[in-house]
Design an enzyme around this catalytic site. Sequence first.
Site, PDB file in Angstrom:
ATOM      1  N   SER A 135       0.860  -1.190   0.000  1.00 24.33           N
ATOM      2  CA  SER A 135       0.000   0.000   0.000  1.00 24.33           C
ATOM      3  C   SER A 135       0.887   1.226   0.000  1.00 24.33           C
ATOM      4  CB  SER A 135      -0.858  -0.003   1.269  1.00 24.33           C
ATOM      5  OG  SER A 135      -1.496   1.251   1.466  1.00 24.33           O
ATOM      6  N   TYR A 148      -1.977  -0.003  10.906  1.00 22.75           N
ATOM      7  CA  TYR A 148      -2.137  -0.419   9.497  1.00 22.75           C
ATOM      8  C   TYR A 148      -0.887  -0.040   8.706  1.00 22.75           C
ATOM      9  CZ  TYR A 148      -3.823  -0.980   4.753  1.00 22.75           C
ATOM     10  OH  TYR A 148      -3.942  -1.370   3.437  1.00 22.75           O
TER      11      TYR A 148
HETATM   12  P1  NDP Z   1     -11.618  -6.247   0.912  1.00 22.42           P
HETATM   13  O1  NDP Z   1     -12.064  -6.041   2.316  1.00 22.42           O
HETATM   14  O2  NDP Z   1     -12.595  -6.039  -0.178  1.00 22.42           O
HETATM   15  O3  NDP Z   1     -10.988  -7.710   0.748  1.00 22.42           O
HETATM   16  C1  NDP Z   1     -10.140  -8.241   1.715  1.00 22.42           C
HETATM   17  C2  NDP Z   1     -10.005  -9.735   1.507  1.00 22.42           C
HETATM   18  O4  NDP Z   1      -9.114 -10.251   2.517  1.00 22.42           O
HETATM   19  C3  NDP Z   1     -11.312 -10.475   1.640  1.00 22.42           C
HETATM   20  O5  NDP Z   1     -11.407 -11.444   0.625  1.00 22.42           O
HETATM   21  C4  NDP Z   1     -11.205 -11.143   2.999  1.00 22.42           C
HETATM   22  O6  NDP Z   1     -11.888 -12.391   2.984  1.00 22.42           O
HETATM   23  C5  NDP Z   1      -9.706 -11.394   3.096  1.00 22.42           C
HETATM   24  N1  NDP Z   1      -9.290 -11.572   4.488  1.00 22.42           N
HETATM   25  C6  NDP Z   1      -9.277 -10.636   5.474  1.00 22.42           C
HETATM   26  N2  NDP Z   1      -8.896 -11.199   6.631  1.00 22.42           N
HETATM   27  C7  NDP Z   1      -8.657 -12.517   6.361  1.00 22.42           C
HETATM   28  C8  NDP Z   1      -8.248 -13.625   7.156  1.00 22.42           C
HETATM   29  N3  NDP Z   1      -7.987 -13.481   8.469  1.00 22.42           N
HETATM   30  N4  NDP Z   1      -8.122 -14.825   6.572  1.00 22.42           N
HETATM   31  C9  NDP Z   1      -8.368 -14.973   5.255  1.00 22.42           C
HETATM   32  N5  NDP Z   1      -8.748 -13.963   4.453  1.00 22.42           N
HETATM   33  C10 NDP Z   1      -8.898 -12.755   5.011  1.00 22.42           C
HETATM   34  O7  NDP Z   1     -10.364  -5.281   0.731  1.00 22.42           O
HETATM   35  P2  NDP Z   1      -9.358  -5.033  -0.508  1.00 22.42           P
HETATM   36  O8  NDP Z   1      -9.696  -5.879  -1.653  1.00 22.42           O
HETATM   37  O9  NDP Z   1      -9.299  -3.565  -0.708  1.00 22.42           O
HETATM   38  O10 NDP Z   1      -7.987  -5.467   0.167  1.00 22.42           O
HETATM   39  C11 NDP Z   1      -7.112  -6.418  -0.399  1.00 22.42           C
HETATM   40  C12 NDP Z   1      -5.679  -6.027  -0.049  1.00 22.42           C
HETATM   41  O11 NDP Z   1      -5.357  -4.786  -0.670  1.00 22.42           O
HETATM   42  C13 NDP Z   1      -5.414  -5.837   1.455  1.00 22.42           C
HETATM   43  O12 NDP Z   1      -4.160  -6.405   1.762  1.00 22.42           O
HETATM   44  C14 NDP Z   1      -5.365  -4.306   1.599  1.00 22.42           C
HETATM   45  O13 NDP Z   1      -4.565  -3.902   2.685  1.00 22.42           O
HETATM   46  C15 NDP Z   1      -4.741  -3.924   0.272  1.00 22.42           C
HETATM   47  N6  NDP Z   1      -4.963  -2.533  -0.129  1.00 22.42           N
HETATM   48  C16 NDP Z   1      -6.233  -2.031  -0.252  1.00 22.42           C
HETATM   49  C17 NDP Z   1      -6.414  -0.705  -0.626  1.00 22.42           C
HETATM   50  C18 NDP Z   1      -7.762  -0.078  -0.703  1.00 22.42           C
HETATM   51  O14 NDP Z   1      -7.851   1.175  -0.711  1.00 22.42           O
HETATM   52  N7  NDP Z   1      -8.851  -0.843  -0.791  1.00 22.42           N
HETATM   53  C19 NDP Z   1      -5.267   0.141  -0.952  1.00 22.42           C
HETATM   54  C20 NDP Z   1      -3.982  -0.481  -0.760  1.00 22.42           C
HETATM   55  C21 NDP Z   1      -3.860  -1.780  -0.397  1.00 22.42           C
HETATM   56  P3  NDP Z   1     -12.836 -12.960   4.147  1.00 22.42           P
HETATM   57  O15 NDP Z   1     -13.415 -11.781   4.882  1.00 22.42           O
HETATM   58  O16 NDP Z   1     -13.850 -13.772   3.409  1.00 22.42           O
HETATM   59  O17 NDP Z   1     -11.924 -13.789   4.967  1.00 22.42           O
HETATM   60  C1  8X3 Z   2      -5.139   1.384   1.703  1.00 23.95           C
HETATM   61  C2  8X3 Z   2      -4.956   2.796   1.274  1.00 23.95           C
HETATM   62  O1  8X3 Z   2      -4.601   5.197   2.063  1.00 23.95           O
HETATM   63  O2  8X3 Z   2      -6.145   3.822   3.358  1.00 23.95           O
HETATM   64  O3  8X3 Z   2      -3.932   0.750   1.916  1.00 23.95           O
HETATM   65  O4  8X3 Z   2      -3.792   3.436   3.484  1.00 23.95           O
HETATM   66  S1  8X3 Z   2      -4.874   3.850   2.622  1.00 23.95           S
END
Ligand code: NDP
Ligand code: 8X3
Length: 249
Positions: A135, A148
């Site tokens: 991120s 985070y």
């Molecule tokens: P979502 O919440 O849409 O998806 C997160 C996914 O992670 C879900 O499929 C969830 O599945 C899974 N997950 C969370 N905890 C667990 C666990 N303990 N075991 C197994 N699976 C888990 O978020 P995003 O798609 O946005 O996030 C995906 C990645 O991208 C993350 O690492 C996030 O930090 C990163 N990211 C996101 C950004 C954003 O702005 N959205 C920006 C930068 C990075 P389930 O709940 O079914 O277990």
């Molecule tokens: C997710 C983006 O800006 O909330 O990693 O950290 S931010």
Amino acid sequence: MKKQALVTGATSGIGRATALRLSVVGYDIIATGRRADRLAELKASIEAQGGACRTLCFDIRSEEECKKFLEPIEQVDLLVNNAGLAAGLEHIDQGSTADWDAMIDTNVKGLLYVTRIISPKMVAAGHGHIINLGSIAGTEPYENGAVYCASKHAVHAISQSMRADLLSHNIKVSEIRPGMVETEFSLVRFHGDQQKADKTYVGVEPLTGDDIAETIAWIVQLPAHMNVNDIVLMPAQQAGAYYTYRKTK
Ligand code: NDP
Ligand code: 8X3
């Protein structure tokens, strides 16, 4: 056997979009997450577009469950370490230690458990590619985000070290570091408060899970001698963690 892609956290957002896209560019998908109904829906969607998908329903915070579900997999050509979350948005003196545990146990320890099980399979096979979801928070610590940001700083450091560790084994390591992507991320961060989650994106056209999936599909199709070490992807209206231009009209 076709190329096998293991995508963690494929029940939503970036992971789901990536699983669907990788299936189109020639991978069989192994999709993980904790929500069985979402995994079943994803499998049906991938099969409907002519692909193949196996689902593994478990919590990556548990090393025991990671071993139980991942050790039996015989081949993984591509691992997308995507599962992760932000929980809470508070000053350090008011943060919840349960939220902190969830972020560190998932974003850092879970990613390590999965990698520890899958990377030796790639070493044995003599090739592989690991893509970690970092991120902008991995290099830009912001107010209210200490834990985070720390977890994503860890992903940034781990990605760089593991790239060096795995270099001689013909295993590429890429880190994707997005800014704002509209997924369930904010809903999870605000513990299900949709109004607060929606405010994150007011006046901004954020990235989508499909945007990140398209980038991952491009990276994995590059020639064997090329690697994207690290890529920062931002909405055009966001310059960094502290700089977002919101259109108010
Ligand atoms: P979502 O919440 O849409 O998806 C997160 C996914 O992670 C879900 O499929 C969830 O599945 C899974 N997950 C969370 N905890 C667990 C666990 N303990 N075991 C197994 N699976 C888990 O978020 P995003 O798609 O946005 O996030 C995906 C990645 O991208 C993350 O690492 C996030 O930090 C990163 N990211 C996101 C950004 C954003 O702005 N959205 C920006 C930068 C990075 P389930 O709940 O079914 O277990
Ligand atoms: C997710 C983006 O800006 O909330 O990693 O950290 S931010």
